[in-house]
Design a protein around this motif. Structure first.
Motif, PDB file in Angstrom:
ATOM      1  N   ARG B 111      54.810  38.931  53.489  1.00  4.17           N
ATOM      2  CA  ARG B 111      54.861  37.840  53.514  1.00  4.17           C
ATOM      3  C   ARG B 111      55.274  37.302  53.452  1.00  4.17           C
ATOM      4  O   ARG B 111      55.959  36.959  52.437  1.00  4.17           O
ATOM      5  N   ALA B 112      56.014  35.889  53.993  1.00  2.00           N
ATOM      6  CA  ALA B 112      57.498  35.434  53.839  1.00  2.00           C
ATOM      7  C   ALA B 112      57.082  33.753  54.531  1.00  2.00           C
ATOM      8  O   ALA B 112      55.664  33.923  55.878  1.00  2.00           O
ATOM      9  N   MET B 113      57.415  32.830  54.069  1.00  2.00           N
ATOM     10  CA  MET B 113      57.684  31.195  55.146  1.00  2.00           C
ATOM     11  C   MET B 113      58.725  31.090  56.053  1.00  2.00           C
ATOM     12  O   MET B 113      59.934  31.284  55.216  1.00  2.00           O
ATOM     13  N   VAL B 114      58.440  31.180  56.675  1.00  2.00           N
ATOM     14  CA  VAL B 114      60.199  31.583  57.708  1.00  2.00           C
ATOM     15  C   VAL B 114      60.121  29.673  58.043  1.00  2.00           C
ATOM     16  O   VAL B 114      59.186  29.216  58.787  1.00  2.00           O
ATOM     17  N   ILE B 148      65.608  36.832  48.160  1.00  2.00           N
ATOM     18  CA  ILE B 148      65.575  38.952  47.349  1.00  2.00           C
ATOM     19  C   ILE B 148      64.091  39.465  47.171  1.00  2.00           C
ATOM     20  O   ILE B 148      64.091  40.153  47.110  1.00  2.00           O
ATOM     21  N   ALA B 149      63.472  38.173  47.317  1.00  2.00           N
ATOM     22  CA  ALA B 149      61.969  38.961  46.209  1.00  2.00           C
ATOM     23  C   ALA B 149      61.310  39.258  47.595  1.00  2.00           C
ATOM     24  O   ALA B 149      60.288  39.999  47.397  1.00  2.00           O
ATOM     25  N   THR B 150      62.128  39.386  49.099  1.00  2.00           N
ATOM     26  CA  THR B 150      61.008  39.770  50.314  1.00  2.00           C
ATOM     27  C   THR B 150      61.097  41.625  50.125  1.00  2.00           C
ATOM     28  O   THR B 150      60.787  41.952  51.200  1.00  2.00           O
ATOM     29  N   GLY B 151      62.506  41.819  49.486  1.00  2.00           N
ATOM     30  CA  GLY B 151      63.394  43.069  49.152  1.00  2.00           C
ATOM     31  C   GLY B 151      64.241  43.249  50.647  1.00  2.00           C
ATOM     32  O   GLY B 151      64.170  44.619  50.508  1.00  2.00           O
ATOM     33  N   PHE B 152      64.482  42.448  51.280  1.00  2.78           N
ATOM     34  CA  PHE B 152      65.098  43.067  52.170  1.00  2.78           C
ATOM     35  C   PHE B 152      66.967  42.862  51.902  1.00  2.78           C
ATOM     36  O   PHE B 152      67.364  42.131  51.436  1.00  2.78           O
ATOM     37  N   PRO B 181      58.175  34.676  49.062  1.00  4.27           N
ATOM     38  CA  PRO B 181      59.654  34.175  49.983  1.00  4.27           C
ATOM     39  C   PRO B 181      59.754  33.385  50.809  1.00  4.27           C
ATOM     40  O   PRO B 181      59.253  33.646  51.926  1.00  4.27           O
ATOM     41  N   MET B 182      61.278  32.948  50.930  1.00  2.00           N
ATOM     42  CA  MET B 182      61.334  32.758  52.492  1.00  2.00           C
ATOM     43  C   MET B 182      62.141  33.299  53.206  1.00  2.00           C
ATOM     44  O   MET B 182      62.829  33.796  53.058  1.00  2.00           O
TER      45      MET B 182
END
Ligand code: ATP
Ligand code: MG
Lengths: 245, 404
Positions: B111-114, B148-152, B181-182
């Motif tokens: 889940r992210a804010m694009v 970095i919180a997205t883990g990508f 995360p964004m």
């Protein structure tokens, strides 16, 4: 007040009770526990107080110990009037702390204090420094032959040892009066006599007036004077005064 | 004089420490709840700080772009650039959604804010203010910078709607007000992503348009294809972020935009007011409720424990009174024990909260100020809770020590 008590400390040590009465409750349910109590105990004397169950022994000790208020009469400690149809002393707790030592049937030591501090607590409460209080406590424990257990906790002592510690506690502030309620009940006859011996020694040594409430046939013969109490009235009698050594 | 409370605690320290630890865990939960609230406020502030904007220009009569949706034509920024005092202005879009790893790389979704941004450098409005690795978006399409919180990972392929993007940069602590995360992507792609329908829907839409006689006139052959072309582009953005020139105040610049462009403009202070006062207000009340209940429960527990400990000592208290201990000393003993329990509980709670706070999925901010306030609250609660026990102790009759 405290000053008054200190003047002529020797004189201020006998107990004198005249016409003491105590009524519990009011109206229909009132109980006259003490009807006419007269008593005199000289400094250095140990007297027995005996009587059947419900005769008013504990009530008398409570009045004398200033934990319940009598209904009428007069009580003096030496020249100090403590009760005369009303309390004559403001701070009863200080009176108990400084003038009266208590010994109970069960020793009721404070379980979280070691033996020394159980005894030293009283002088500490009276405002004496810790070191002085402890050395006074140790001297008494020595006299009562429990000094070797001074660092132990109460739960680690035998019943007799606990009772001796509680006697040390009753004596440590050098009170002019000691009130003992069935102090020998849990002890065998040898130990019971030892307790009586200690009380007599202490009475002489510190000029203390001691009243021992008891049912205990083993120790009754040791008293020189005995007060019988029946239906709230006291009668004095000479005791056998048998040696207890 | 010796400390009666201290001796009693030392004597029964096991019982004491165990109850202290239990209370401590409860206090830890309370401190964490406060930390969750602080984290939410901090996330909101981070969002505003990281946007790099001094002013937010949004659709009239909305609280956009974070608290309400807002849409503006994407050429509005040009006219804003002409206002005096404006240094830079940039379009931006926000869309919270699930961002998937490419199927070949695991297909996990996050889940992210694009955020759609115009290509540019750090410090420009809307851009991530710094990168921990990689580079900014430089191409107009299919590049992404992820928190970095997205883990990508750098170089990883991710999927947003139907398009794939390559992660070219990583940033840190860029989160939405909700703590998501964004992921930054080029503005054009983001506009498309907001708008893009699936193929069936597009076919349906074209069929309907073609079926509408107004767009399908015999004499105007190109009309239908023009209408369909215009339907498949999105010329809206959510907000224009404005940086002002040094020496002017935000309000000085905001006022002419409101007046002449007839748009809503928020300054940083107003935006913070909206985020904290509106967006997270309900959550804050929710947490406040929790704090109140936890405080009551802790108070009840301390009161109960101290009361039981005191009832267990009735005989000793009677003896203490009989041998002349003052009420003050006895009350002091009980109160000190309550406070001692509170101190143990607070230390355990603080350690526990510091230990587990980083494990929480969203940011938990343990502020020293909250800890100090919490400490005083615990002390007050302990003192109040001990009153019940003190009352019981003072009622004890010294005659009980003599017995019958
Ligand atoms: N708090 C009280 N309220 C009413 N009556 C009481 C109270 N305490 C004692 N009494 C009554 O007063 C009388 C004397 O009681 P007390 O406890 O002094 O007897 P005792 O001589 O100590 O007896 P025992 O040898 O059984 O201990 C009894 O009839 C008792 O029921
Ligand atoms: Mg009795």
């Amino acid at each position: 007040m405290a000053d008054n008590l200190l003047i002529g400390e020797h004189l201020a040590k006998g107990i004198n009770i005249e016409g003491l009465r105590k009524r519990y409750g009011e109206g229909d349910t009132a109980v006259d526990a003490l009807k006419e109590v007269n008593m005199r105990v000289a400094p250095g004397e140990v007297v027995g107080l005996v009587g059947p169950s419900g005769s008013g022994k504990s009530t008398l000790l409570k009045c004398l110990g200033a934990v319940i208020e009598p209904t009428a009469g007069r009580m003096t400690l030496g020249e100090q009037v403590i009760y005369d149809n009303g309390w004559k002393i403001g701070d009863l707790r200080a009176l108990r702390r400084d003038k009266i030592g208590f010994v109970f049937q069960a020793p009721y030591l404070i379980p979280f204090l070691d033996v020394t501090d159980n005894v030293a607590l009283l002088p500490m409460l009276a405002g004496h420094p810790n070191a002085e209080s402890r050395s006074r406590a140790l001297a008494l424990l020595q006299a009562l032959d429990v000094a070797h257990r001074a660092k132990a906790m109460p739960s680690q002592l035998s019943g007799g040892e606990q009772q001796r510690v509680s006697i040390a506690r009753a004596l440590v502030n050098r009170p002019p009066v000691i009130l003992a309620d069935e102090p020998t009940a849990p002890l065998d006859s040898e130990r019971a006599l030892a307790v009586i011996r200690i009380l007599n020694q202490m009475a002489l040594q510190y000029e203390t007036a001691i009243i021992v409430v008891t049912h205990d046939e083993k120790i009754i013969p040791t008293f020189k004077r005995i007060y019988h109490i029946r239906d709230g009235k006291t009668h004095e009698e000479a005791g056998e005064g048998r040696p207890f050594e | 004089m010796i400390s009666l409370a201290g001796r009693d605690i030392m004597h029964a320290w096991g019982k004491f420490v165990f109850t202290g630890v239990g209370l401590g865990l409860l206090i830890g939960v309370t401190l964490t709840m406060a930390g969750v609230y602080r984290g939410m406020v901090d996330d909101a502030k981070a969002l505003l700080d990281n946007s790099g904007a001094d002013l937010w220009v949004v659709q009239k009569d909305t609280l956009g772009p974070y608290a309400e949706s807002s849409s503006l034509y994407d050429d509005v920024y040009r006219s804003i650039l002409g206002i005096s005092g404006v240094a830079r202005a940039a379009n931006i879009t926000y869309l919270t959604m699930q961002v998937r790893e490419a199927a070949s790389e695991g297909g996990r979704d996050v889940r992210a804010m694009v955020v759609g941004v115009v290509a540019g450098g750090p410090g420009e409005p809307g851009q991530p203010s710094y990168l921990v690795s990689g580079r900014q978006i430089t191409r107009g399409h299919y590049e992404a910078v992820a928190d970095i919180a997205t883990g990508f990972q750098l170089g990883q392929r991710i999927q947003i709607r139907r398009n794939h993007y390559t992660v070219v940069g990583l940033t840190r602590r860029m989160v939405s007000s909700g703590g998501d995360p964004m992921v930054f992507i080029p503005l054009k792609d983001a506009q498309e992503a907001q708008f893009l329908k699936d193929n069936d829907a597009i076919v349906q839409q074209r069929r309907r348009t073609a079926g509408n006689p107004a767009f399908n006139r015999p004499g105007v052959p190109d009309l239908l294809s023009q209408v369909i072309a215009s339907q498949s582009t999105n010329s809206f953005v959510n907000a224009v972020l404005v940086q002002i020139k040094p020496g002017v105040t935000a309000e000085e610049v905001a006022e002419p935009i409101r007046r002449w462009k007839r748009l809503q403009v928020y300054t940083r202070t107003q935006m913070e007011g909206i985020l904290v006062g509106k967006l997270i207000a309900t959550s804050a009340k929710q947490i406040g409720m929790f704090l109140v209940i936890l405080a009551i429960v802790s108070a009840a527990i301390v009161a109960f424990i101290i009361y039981t400990l005191t009832l267990g000592k009735i005989r000793e208290i009677a003896v203490l009174k009989l041998i002349g201990t003052k009420n003050r000393t006895i009350a002091g003993m009980i109160m000190q024990q309550a406070v001692g329990l509170g101190v143990i509980g607070f230390v355990v709670g603080k350690v526990a909260a510091s230990f587990w706070a980083p494990i929480f999925p969203k940011y938990v901010l343990l502020e020293p100020g909250d800890a100090i306030r919490g400490f005083f609250a615990v002390m007050v609660i302990c003192v109040l809770a001990s009153l019940l026990a003190i009352r019981a102790a003072l009622k004890v009759d010294p005659a009980e020590a003599i017995g019958g």
